[in-house]
Design an enzyme around this catalytic site. Structure first.
Site, PDB file in Angstrom:
ATOM      1  N   GLY A 126       0.821  -1.213   0.000  1.00 20.26           N
ATOM      2  CA  GLY A 126       0.000   0.000   0.000  1.00 20.26           C
ATOM      3  C   GLY A 126       0.852   1.258   0.000  1.00 20.26           C
ATOM      4  O   GLY A 126       0.914   1.958   1.010  1.00 20.26           O
ATOM      5  N   TYR A 127       1.496   1.507  -1.110  1.00 26.62           N
ATOM      6  CA  TYR A 127       2.339   2.706  -1.235  1.00 26.62           C
ATOM      7  C   TYR A 127       1.627   3.787  -2.044  1.00 26.62           C
ATOM      8  O   TYR A 127       1.345   4.869  -1.568  1.00 26.62           O
ATOM      9  CB  TYR A 127       3.660   2.359  -1.933  1.00 26.62           C
ATOM     10  CG  TYR A 127       4.762   1.874  -1.022  1.00 26.62           C
ATOM     11  CD1 TYR A 127       4.484   1.254   0.187  1.00 26.62           C
ATOM     12  CD2 TYR A 127       6.103   2.028  -1.385  1.00 26.62           C
ATOM     13  CE1 TYR A 127       5.505   0.806   1.016  1.00 26.62           C
ATOM     14  CE2 TYR A 127       7.123   1.586  -0.564  1.00 26.62           C
ATOM     15  CZ  TYR A 127       6.826   0.973   0.630  1.00 26.62           C
ATOM     16  OH  TYR A 127       7.836   0.540   1.430  1.00 26.62           O
ATOM     17  N   SER A 128       1.359   3.464  -3.325  1.00 20.30           N
ATOM     18  CA  SER A 128       0.822   4.481  -4.243  1.00 20.30           C
ATOM     19  C   SER A 128      -0.578   4.925  -3.836  1.00 20.30           C
ATOM     20  O   SER A 128      -1.364   4.142  -3.315  1.00 20.30           O
ATOM     21  CB  SER A 128       0.736   3.914  -5.657  1.00 20.30           C
ATOM     22  OG  SER A 128       2.007   3.815  -6.204  1.00 20.30           O
ATOM     23  N   GLU A 243      13.653  -3.875  -3.950  1.00 16.81           N
ATOM     24  CA  GLU A 243      12.766  -4.077  -5.091  1.00 16.81           C
ATOM     25  C   GLU A 243      13.532  -4.046  -6.405  1.00 16.81           C
ATOM     26  O   GLU A 243      13.192  -4.738  -7.339  1.00 16.81           O
ATOM     27  CB  GLU A 243      11.671  -2.996  -5.090  1.00 16.81           C
ATOM     28  CG  GLU A 243      10.616  -3.208  -6.148  1.00 16.81           C
ATOM     29  CD  GLU A 243       9.589  -2.079  -6.180  1.00 16.81           C
ATOM     30  OE1 GLU A 243       8.519  -2.306  -6.718  1.00 16.81           O
ATOM     31  OE2 GLU A 243       9.876  -0.982  -5.672  1.00 16.81           O
ATOM     32  N   SER A 378       9.623   5.424 -11.701  1.00 19.49           N
ATOM     33  CA  SER A 378       9.679   5.426 -13.162  1.00 19.49           C
ATOM     34  C   SER A 378      11.129   5.523 -13.637  1.00 19.49           C
ATOM     35  O   SER A 378      12.019   5.900 -12.874  1.00 19.49           O
ATOM     36  CB  SER A 378       8.893   6.623 -13.698  1.00 19.49           C
ATOM     37  OG  SER A 378       9.607   7.816 -13.426  1.00 19.49           O
ATOM     38  N   GLU A 380      12.408   7.627 -15.448  1.00 14.95           N
ATOM     39  CA  GLU A 380      12.875   9.011 -15.318  1.00 14.95           C
ATOM     40  C   GLU A 380      13.388   9.265 -13.899  1.00 14.95           C
ATOM     41  O   GLU A 380      14.409   9.926 -13.707  1.00 14.95           O
ATOM     42  CB  GLU A 380      11.748   9.991 -15.670  1.00 14.95           C
ATOM     43  CG  GLU A 380      11.421  10.068 -17.158  1.00 14.95           C
ATOM     44  CD  GLU A 380      10.698   8.834 -17.694  1.00 14.95           C
ATOM     45  OE1 GLU A 380      10.096   8.079 -16.896  1.00 14.95           O
ATOM     46  OE2 GLU A 380      10.740   8.613 -18.926  1.00 14.95           O
TER      47      GLU A 380
END
Lengths: 393, 376
Positions: A126-128, A243, A378, A380
């Site tokens: 439950g991060y984003s 990760e 991402s 980027e």
């Protein structure tokens, strides 16, 4: 390409190969294991690895890890991925497990770790949140202390396989007045708690991997807090480091590249105006894989000599995902007109799919793999990390 | 896989680094290039005294036994300093060929002079229409008594104006595209009826077009077996590629650090260039390109040292991947230096040009990409 292995490591590799060949469940060899298996099916291999004591290569021995060296862990990663096995659920074994044994208290270790190893508990992340994107510190989900409990309200999103999950580890805001990174805590929430609702998000490939998770007045025992209140950001960053370690995905890319070559040989004749372009692009991506693999071996050799790999994980994430996306793109192009077709979900054998078997998942793989350069920070963001950490910009 | 240098190799590297730092900075190099000869015999002697000319050769040939890894170390440092002296041509190409295919008598006669820094060599394999194909040889070698008589022309022979000796490929039998029938000859550069037309190369060196009009070469100057020159050149190309890629890696590393340094000091619109994210990401891609080039170059050199199979395919793959990476880094280094990148005064453009030259020699990145693909 092979590491120069010692005799013990070579024996270990051979043992691994034999074990995978004998024990990997046939039931899990489906066209797209990531989307086509039930929860129970996808846990079969997990349970086999657990019985062998190999489920958590990263974990220290005292918590149930196998006590492998850097090289052995790498060999395990390489062999399981070359053999096309479905990796055990990363959220449980690679992510929350290490956070619990590193920052958790004894009661938490005793309660959660064995159930992660056995596969009894399925974890999701439950991060984003809506609007947070790669900026994880913008967490808005609130946890307010009320006696022995926290009361949690908020909305998590892009939560992978939450539909199967027993537990969710959450970043929650416990101090709204502090700076963004400073007011965050790391909380473990039982998915069966009243007030937790899971709603599927169907992605562009038609599959159901990710979800919205709504938390409405969820009462979470205070003992489920990891470490200290308001220091959750430290644990979150620690976890993100884990990760990205296996992001090079050499085994996966190598397998899909071999399949791509086979498809091009069958589908694209020499008279096809694009034939030369396929040959050229395949050679380029094959060399990209080779160069990344050589880089990975170089870094592993350095790590086994005790040299900190630094931000190598970001390099692997960037190149590993770019390469795999290119392979899925070329594969989708190679099947020509049948690239129009896409499997319907949930997948059953009864639904008609046109064209040769090897093309059936090409469309969905191409679409699904677009996520790779977006999630986990991402590409980027990864470039920002290298710019800061390596180039000093 | 990662190269952990031995004490000996570390010593070799640090001694080259020290010498080049003290005696081969960019100004010194500019002076050398602008002399009439275009290279420095004094520096060449110093290289030989440091043991560089003997470094890769086997101990049984009188060398220091360093093999391809020693060559890699030397070439990488030469790449960092844009050394123009013909180490690649003399030691890697000619020396390697002699060690590989020459008769024991030839080895004894020729190698010591190379290792002592007494003889300069060049390799003349290309012709006007051969592009990168060793088979494509129209120059002929006809037997005449105890000699061969060579006629034809060879193209773009780097280092030929400096060379005492040339290795020339010529056809002793077969048709113009046959693999069989190409032979290698040691030809004295002052031979009668051999004409050199010199020209400057993109990277500040000298090369020549060779015209051979009945050049008589004693039969004892045939190098390797008659008619089997292509195989010898192919093995030579693997060593050449391993060395050129190491040189490219050296040049890329200088370009990356120069560009990074420049982006931190040069201000535009009141801020350092390096604060712009689009430029940061470009430099990250340059960093990644270099890391991958280092990895593949090490991988190739280790495979050559271990004499692993498929060296030819791996060499082509590496030449292609490293070539594209080097071109990207070089072009972006010029771009990020802006107008200064175009200036002859700054070293950046000179690295750019050396990389362009490396990319052409023994086949460009596209050629080797397709050659790699054909062997898959």
């Amino acid at each position: 390409m092979e590491l120069n292995l010692s005799r013990e490591d070579a024996a270990f590799r051979d043992e691994l190969r034999a074990f995978i060949a004998e024990n990997y469940p046939q039931e899990m060899r489906v066209p797209n294991p990531e989307t086509d298996l039930t929860k129970e099916q996808s846990l079969l291999w997990h349970r086999i690895l657990n019985r062998k004591g190999w489920i958590a290569p990263l974990w220290p021995k005292e918590y149930g890890g196998p006590g492998w060296s850097v090289t052995q862990r790498f060999i395990f990663e390489q062999e399981t991925s070359r053999a096309g096995t479905l990796p055990p659920l990363a959220f449980s074994v690679t992510m929350v497990g290490p956070v619990i044994y590193t920052f958790g208290n004894d009661a938490q270790k005793k309660k959660y770790l064995p159930r992660i190893l056995s596969g009894e508990d399925w974890w999701c992340q439950g991060y984003s949140e809506p609007g947070s994107g790669s900026d994880l510190a913008s967490v808005r989900t609130k946890a307010v202390r009320d006696g022995d409990h926290y009361v949690v309200n908020g909305h998590k999103t892009w939560t992978t396989l939450a539909q199967h999950a027993d537990w969710i580890f959450c970043l929650v805001r416990t101090d709204p007045s502090a700076k963004p990174q400073a007011g965050i805590s790391f909380l473990l929430i039982d998915m069966k708690s009243p007030g937790v609702t899971v709603r599927p998000i169907i992605t562009i490939d038609g599959s159901h991997e990710v979800n919205d998770v709504f938390l409405e007045d969820v009462r979470v025992p205070a003992e489920n807090l990891i470490g200290e209140e308001n220091t959750g950001w430290t644990y979150a960053k620690f976890l993100l480091g884990n990760e990205r370690t296996s992001m090079a995905g050499i085994g996966r890319s190598t397998r899909h590249l071999a399949r791509l070559k086979q498809i091009v040989r069958t589908e694209v004749g020499e008279g096809d105006p694009a034939f030369g372009e396929f040959i050229r692009e395949i050679a380029r991506v094959e060399l990209d894989v080779l160069a990344l693999e050589a880089t990975e071996l170089r870094i592993v050799a350095q790590m086994s000599r005790g040299i900190d790999p630094g931000p190598a994980a970001s390099l692997f994430k960037i190149r590993g995902t770019e390469i795999f996306q290119r392979i899925t793109d070329l594969t989708h192009q190679a099947i020509g007109n049948y690239g129009l077709a896409i499997r319907e979900h949930p997948v059953t054998a009864n639904r008609f799919m046109p064209g040769p078997d090897y093309g059936h998942t090409a469309t969905e793989k191409y679409l699904n793999s677009r996520k790779l350069s977006i999630y986990g920070g991402s590409n980027e963001i990864q470039r920002n990390i290298i710019a800061k950490a390596v180039l000093g910009l | 896989m990662d190269i952990q240098l031995t004490e000996e190799q570390e010593l070799l590297r640090s001694s080259i680094q020290r010498f080049l730092r003290e005696q081969y900075d960019f100004d010194e190099r500019r002076k050398i290039v602008s002399t009439d000869e275009g290279w420095s015999r004094r520096h060449w002697k110093a290289f030989a005294e440091l043991g560089l000319c003997a470094a890769p050769f086997q101990e049984s040939s009188g060398g220091l036994g360093g093999g391809s890894l020693a060559t890699m170390i030397v070439m990488q440092e030469f790449g960092r300093n844009l050394v123009v002296e013909p180490y690649f041509e003399t030691v890697v190409l000619a020396g390697g060929l002699i060690e590989e295919v020459a008769s024991p008598e030839q080895r004894e006669a020729l190698l010591p002079r190379i290792m002592e820094g007494e003889a300069i060599w060049a390799l003349a394999w290309a012709e006007g229409r051969s592009r990168y194909d060793f088979n494509n040889v129209t120059t002929t070698a006809r037997r005449q008594g105890g000699s061969f008589v060579l006629s034809g022309s060879k193209a773009a022979v780097v280092g030929a104006p400096w060379a005492d000796k040339l290795i020339v490929s010529a056809r002793t039998s077969g048709g113009p595209h046959d693999r069989d029938g190409v032979s290698l000859f040691v030809v004295d550069s002052r031979s009668a009826n051999l004409h050199l037309q010199s020209f400057k190369t993109i990277d500040g060196r000298r090369a020549a077009e060779l015209t051979l009009m009945n050049v008589e070469v004693p039969a004892g100057q045939l190098l390797g077996r008659e008619g089997e020159g292509v195989a010898a050149l192919e093995a030579c190309r693997e060593r050449a590629i391993a060395a050129l890629c190491a040189e490219a890696v050296g040049a890329m590393s200088v370009l990356n650090s120069a560009t990074l340094e420049y982006s931190k000091t040069r201000k535009q619109f009141g801020v350092a260039l390096g604060t712009f994210q689009v430029l940061q990401h470009r430099m990250v891609d340059m960093f990644i390109a270099l890391e991958e080039a280092i990895s593949l170059t090490q991988h190739l050199n280790l495979s050559l040292a271990a004499q692993e199979p498929n060296g030819s395919k791996l060499a082509s793959g590496t030449k292609s991947k490293v070539g594209y990476a080097a071109r990207f880094v070089a072009e972006q280094a010029v771009q990020l230096h802006g107008g200064m990148g175009m200036s002859d005064e700054l070293n950046v453009g000179h690295y750019f040009k050396r990389i362009s030259s490396i990319n052409i020699q023994f086949g460009d990145p596209s050629y080797h990409l397709m050659r790699y693909a054909q062997q898959s």
